[in-house]
Design a protein around this motif. Sequence first.
Motif, PDB file in Angstrom:
ATOM      1  N   MET A   1      23.382  80.003  77.495  1.00  0.00           N
ATOM      2  CA  MET A   1      22.476  79.801  78.627  1.00  0.00           C
ATOM      3  C   MET A   1      23.283  79.450  79.871  1.00  0.00           C
ATOM      4  SD  MET A   1      19.357  77.075  79.080  1.00  0.00           S
ATOM      5  CE  MET A   1      18.449  76.993  80.621  1.00  0.00           C
ATOM      6  N   THR A   2      22.882  80.018  81.003  1.00  0.00           N
ATOM      7  CA  THR A   2      23.534  79.745  82.287  1.00  0.00           C
ATOM      8  C   THR A   2      22.533  79.073  83.219  1.00  0.00           C
ATOM      9  OG1 THR A   2      24.962  81.679  82.019  1.00  0.00           O
ATOM     10  CG2 THR A   2      24.765  80.760  84.230  1.00  0.00           C
ATOM     11  N   LEU A   3      22.987  77.977  83.826  1.00  0.00           N
ATOM     12  CA  LEU A   3      22.113  77.185  84.689  1.00  0.00           C
ATOM     13  C   LEU A   3      22.866  76.848  85.961  1.00  0.00           C
ATOM     14  CD1 LEU A   3      19.335  75.535  84.583  1.00  0.00           C
ATOM     15  CD2 LEU A   3      20.746  73.606  83.918  1.00  0.00           C
ATOM     16  N   LEU A   4      22.263  77.097  87.107  1.00  0.00           N
ATOM     17  CA  LEU A   4      22.863  76.746  88.385  1.00  0.00           C
ATOM     18  C   LEU A   4      22.019  75.663  89.043  1.00  0.00           C
ATOM     19  CD1 LEU A   4      24.971  77.219  90.636  1.00  0.00           C
ATOM     20  CD2 LEU A   4      23.391  78.910  91.604  1.00  0.00           C
ATOM     21  N   ILE A   5      22.668  74.536  89.323  1.00  0.00           N
ATOM     22  CA  ILE A   5      22.015  73.430  90.037  1.00  0.00           C
ATOM     23  C   ILE A   5      22.417  73.561  91.499  1.00  0.00           C
ATOM     24  CG2 ILE A   5      21.802  70.930  90.204  1.00  0.00           C
ATOM     25  CD1 ILE A   5      22.842  70.895  87.244  1.00  0.00           C
ATOM     26  N   ARG A   6      21.467  73.822  92.348  1.00  0.00           N
ATOM     27  CA  ARG A   6      21.764  74.198  93.728  1.00  0.00           C
ATOM     28  C   ARG A   6      21.252  73.142  94.710  1.00  0.00           C
ATOM     29  NH1 ARG A   6      20.077  80.080  94.973  1.00  0.00           N
ATOM     30  NH2 ARG A   6      22.232  80.517  94.338  1.00  0.00           N
ATOM     31  N   GLY A   7      22.134  72.778  95.643  1.00  0.00           N
ATOM     32  CA  GLY A   7      21.707  71.991  96.801  1.00  0.00           C
ATOM     33  C   GLY A   7      21.692  70.499  96.604  1.00  0.00           C
ATOM     34  N   GLY A   8      22.286  69.985  95.508  1.00  0.00           N
ATOM     35  CA  GLY A   8      22.261  68.551  95.268  1.00  0.00           C
ATOM     36  C   GLY A   8      23.505  67.840  95.790  1.00  0.00           C
ATOM     37  N   THR A   9      23.497  66.531  95.679  1.00  0.00           N
ATOM     38  CA  THR A   9      24.652  65.702  96.017  1.00  0.00           C
ATOM     39  C   THR A   9      25.226  65.144  94.729  1.00  0.00           C
ATOM     40  OG1 THR A   9      23.749  65.107  98.183  1.00  0.00           O
ATOM     41  CG2 THR A   9      25.459  63.667  97.260  1.00  0.00           C
ATOM     42  N   VAL A  10      26.434  65.563  94.393  1.00  0.00           N
ATOM     43  CA  VAL A  10      27.083  65.084  93.179  1.00  0.00           C
ATOM     44  C   VAL A  10      27.518  63.630  93.390  1.00  0.00           C
ATOM     45  CG1 VAL A  10      29.071  65.360  91.648  1.00  0.00           C
ATOM     46  CG2 VAL A  10      27.839  67.383  92.482  1.00  0.00           C
ATOM     47  N   VAL A  11      27.181  62.769  92.439  1.00  0.00           N
ATOM     48  CA  VAL A  11      27.616  61.369  92.472  1.00  0.00           C
ATOM     49  C   VAL A  11      28.317  61.072  91.157  1.00  0.00           C
ATOM     50  CG1 VAL A  11      26.934  58.958  92.714  1.00  0.00           C
ATOM     51  CG2 VAL A  11      25.650  60.739  93.917  1.00  0.00           C
ATOM     52  N   ASP A  12      29.603  60.713  91.238  1.00  0.00           N
ATOM     53  CA  ASP A  12      30.297  60.272  90.035  1.00  0.00           C
ATOM     54  C   ASP A  12      30.679  58.801  90.192  1.00  0.00           C
ATOM     55  OD1 ASP A  12      32.620  60.185  91.606  1.00  0.00           O
ATOM     56  OD2 ASP A  12      33.443  62.042  90.772  1.00  0.00           O
ATOM     57  N   SER A  13      31.559  58.306  89.352  1.00  0.00           N
ATOM     58  CA  SER A  13      31.843  56.872  89.348  1.00  0.00           C
ATOM     59  C   SER A  13      32.745  56.429  90.487  1.00  0.00           C
ATOM     60  CB  SER A  13      32.478  56.464  88.018  1.00  0.00           C
ATOM     61  OG  SER A  13      33.720  57.123  87.838  1.00  0.00           O
ATOM     62  N   THR A  14      33.216  57.379  91.306  1.00  0.00           N
ATOM     63  CA  THR A  14      34.105  57.006  92.411  1.00  0.00           C
ATOM     64  C   THR A  14      33.625  57.446  93.782  1.00  0.00           C
ATOM     65  OG1 THR A  14      35.448  59.016  92.097  1.00  0.00           O
ATOM     66  CG2 THR A  14      36.140  57.020  90.919  1.00  0.00           C
ATOM     67  N   HIS A  15      32.892  58.579  93.864  1.00  0.00           N
ATOM     68  CA  HIS A  15      32.489  59.057  95.180  1.00  0.00           C
ATOM     69  C   HIS A  15      31.331  60.047  95.053  1.00  0.00           C
ATOM     70  CE1 HIS A  15      34.997  62.237  93.661  1.00  0.00           C
ATOM     71  NE2 HIS A  15      34.934  62.967  94.754  1.00  0.00           N
ATOM     72  N   SER A  16      30.851  60.536  96.187  1.00  0.00           N
ATOM     73  CA  SER A  16      29.772  61.517  96.191  1.00  0.00           C
ATOM     74  C   SER A  16      30.093  62.626  97.186  1.00  0.00           C
ATOM     75  CB  SER A  16      28.439  60.846  96.540  1.00  0.00           C
ATOM     76  OG  SER A  16      28.482  60.284  97.837  1.00  0.00           O
ATOM     77  N   TYR A  17      29.524  63.813  96.945  1.00  0.00           N
ATOM     78  CA  TYR A  17      29.786  64.960  97.813  1.00  0.00           C
ATOM     79  C   TYR A  17      28.736  66.033  97.539  1.00  0.00           C
ATOM     80  CZ  TYR A  17      31.980  66.569  93.467  1.00  0.00           C
ATOM     81  OH  TYR A  17      32.216  66.902  92.154  1.00  0.00           O
ATOM     82  N   ARG A  18      28.494  66.858  98.526  1.00  0.00           N
ATOM     83  CA  ARG A  18      27.523  67.936  98.407  1.00  0.00           C
ATOM     84  C   ARG A  18      28.158  69.102  97.656  1.00  0.00           C
ATOM     85  NH1 ARG A  18      25.666  72.086  97.656  1.00  0.00           N
ATOM     86  NH2 ARG A  18      24.238  73.375  98.862  1.00  0.00           N
ATOM     87  N   ALA A  19      27.499  69.588  96.590  1.00  0.00           N
ATOM     88  CA  ALA A  19      28.041  70.720  95.835  1.00  0.00           C
ATOM     89  C   ALA A  19      26.972  71.292  94.914  1.00  0.00           C
ATOM     90  CB  ALA A  19      29.257  70.288  95.011  1.00  0.00           C
ATOM     91  N   ASP A  20      27.145  72.543  94.568  1.00  0.00           N
ATOM     92  CA  ASP A  20      26.374  73.174  93.515  1.00  0.00           C
ATOM     93  C   ASP A  20      27.139  73.005  92.203  1.00  0.00           C
ATOM     94  OD1 ASP A  20      24.720  74.021  95.574  1.00  0.00           O
ATOM     95  OD2 ASP A  20      25.588  76.041  95.647  1.00  0.00           O
ATOM     96  N   VAL A  21      26.422  73.036  91.089  1.00  0.00           N
ATOM     97  CA  VAL A  21      27.046  72.881  89.775  1.00  0.00           C
ATOM     98  C   VAL A  21      26.568  74.012  88.872  1.00  0.00           C
ATOM     99  CG1 VAL A  21      27.372  71.374  87.771  1.00  0.00           C
ATOM    100  CG2 VAL A  21      27.110  70.373  90.059  1.00  0.00           C
ATOM    101  N   LEU A  22      27.515  74.782  88.359  1.00  0.00           N
ATOM    102  CA  LEU A  22      27.203  75.893  87.469  1.00  0.00           C
ATOM    103  C   LEU A  22      27.517  75.485  86.033  1.00  0.00           C
ATOM    104  CD1 LEU A  22      26.393  78.906  87.100  1.00  0.00           C
ATOM    105  CD2 LEU A  22      28.838  79.466  87.321  1.00  0.00           C
ATOM    106  N   CYS A  23      26.532  75.636  85.157  1.00  0.00           N
ATOM    107  CA  CYS A  23      26.684  75.287  83.743  1.00  0.00           C
ATOM    108  C   CYS A  23      26.571  76.564  82.904  1.00  0.00           C
ATOM    109  CB  CYS A  23      25.597  74.312  83.314  1.00  0.00           C
ATOM    110  SG  CYS A  23      25.472  72.837  84.353  1.00  0.00           S
ATOM    111  N   VAL A  24      27.539  76.759  82.037  1.00  0.00           N
ATOM    112  CA  VAL A  24      27.562  77.950  81.189  1.00  0.00           C
ATOM    113  C   VAL A  24      27.854  77.526  79.755  1.00  0.00           C
ATOM    114  CG1 VAL A  24      28.660  80.185  80.742  1.00  0.00           C
ATOM    115  CG2 VAL A  24      28.393  79.372  83.108  1.00  0.00           C
ATOM    116  N   ASP A  25      26.994  77.957  78.835  1.00  0.00           N
ATOM    117  CA  ASP A  25      27.185  77.694  77.409  1.00  0.00           C
ATOM    118  C   ASP A  25      27.406  76.205  77.117  1.00  0.00           C
ATOM    119  OD1 ASP A  25      26.900  80.395  76.864  1.00  0.00           O
ATOM    120  OD2 ASP A  25      29.044  80.792  77.058  1.00  0.00           O
TER     121      ASP A  25
END
Length: 472
Positions: A1-25
């Motif tokens: 399955m392929t999933l594209l998360i579009r238009g969000g703000t990525v937040v991890d344990s150190t910082h945040s930034y605007r990006a899309d995230v593509l998930c495959v298998d």
Amino acid sequence: MTLLIRGGTVVDSTHSYRADVLCVDGRIAQIGADLQAPAGATVVDAGGLLVMPGGIDPHTHMELPFMGTVASDDFYSGTAAGLAGGTTSIIDFVIPNPRQSLLEAFHAWRGWAEKAASDYAFHVAVTWWDESVHREMGELVQQHGVASFKHFMAYKGAIMADDEILVNSFRRALELGALPTVHAENGELVFQLQKQLLAEGKTGPAAHPLSRPAAVEGEAANRAIRIAEVIGVPLYIVHVSAREAVQEIARARGEGQRVFGEVLGGHLLIDDSVYRDADFTRAAAHVMSPPFRPRHHQEALWQALQAGHLHTTATDHCTFCAPQKAAGKDDFTRIPNGCGGIEDRMGVLWHYGVNSGRLTPSEFVAVTSTNAARIFNLYPRKGAVEAGADADLVLWDPEATRTISAATHHQNVDFNIFEGRTVRGLARHTIAAGKLVWADGDLRAVRGAGRYLPRAAFPAYFEANVRRSRDS
């Protein structure tokens, strides 16, 4: 399955930034701006949402046989409820009976967990000691991917580990590169206080916190920390509820000892007045150990979480319905210990932590996901938004609100300890293994979709302790 998360703000344990995230298998394949959706991909609009690692609850008890009954949430219902709240992985506890083979218990729990809707790992409790336990700890680490062992310093006459067991098991953990964890309460003191209170005719839920005062937790935390110090092994203390235990952890860490602390959402928010409710059912529903404390302990816990003396947030999710709790109607020591919370942990932590200014969004990610992944050696497969990591993600809406209620939650229990609280900040979508399993109120959990997570021993923080122990 392929999933594209579009238009969000990525937040991890150190910082945040605007990006899309593509998930495959089932994995994160690419992160970047304005990614193109491959043919056939499902596209999720994350505009206005935060894209964070799925939550990891490092302390659950699904389907637990305990105190003459069995927890009402099994591995399917409990993990499905977790997905609705943004939690995509759990670490549950295998608890052998005294004299039971650790491997036998482990395989029983593995069988029960086959129905899990999200990924899961296990701690294994050491409840007794002989050479077979020594041997089986090695098999669990080296053949089955168990990298942490639990020790109950409470529950005398049942699963309590005395000092001899602690010393033997901590030494074996050091040899294996596994992390010892403890439930820190002085079981002998609890036992004696319970007998005293019952003799005085104090049989209701209000006696429960009196039998387990903060000092019994502080003493046990200090004892476990000192034993770990002498042996030279790191230590993780579960469900820290008292200022006295926090002080022992802070002291040890200030002296360079590797000690990690866990706090429950309930202990951050609920005080001991709940046990004085005139309604037995409501009071008994809050009976867990350690108990909820007077309010000044809550501020100490928040401060420790902010200061980095407490590292993870968990639930100790162990649900019992009113008829089960009624077993202790005339004797508070017979009330099955346990409360729920896996569905609500992240929501209450965001509302009372981030919205109050106590935590930043990145700190929220750390204490709900990344720190647990690092401490228990699941990182970067879990707890990270980066290429190659599992596509376990939560799309968080910081403005959405929900009033928590047993009438609407997905946990298989008839009471909610956060009943009536309105929280702002919720999981709008949850993605597990690249699949959309919670979509704006629609729970799409699949029985048996969860995978067992074997964990390697000897993470970096442990190797440093081993070297230091050998050099001393």
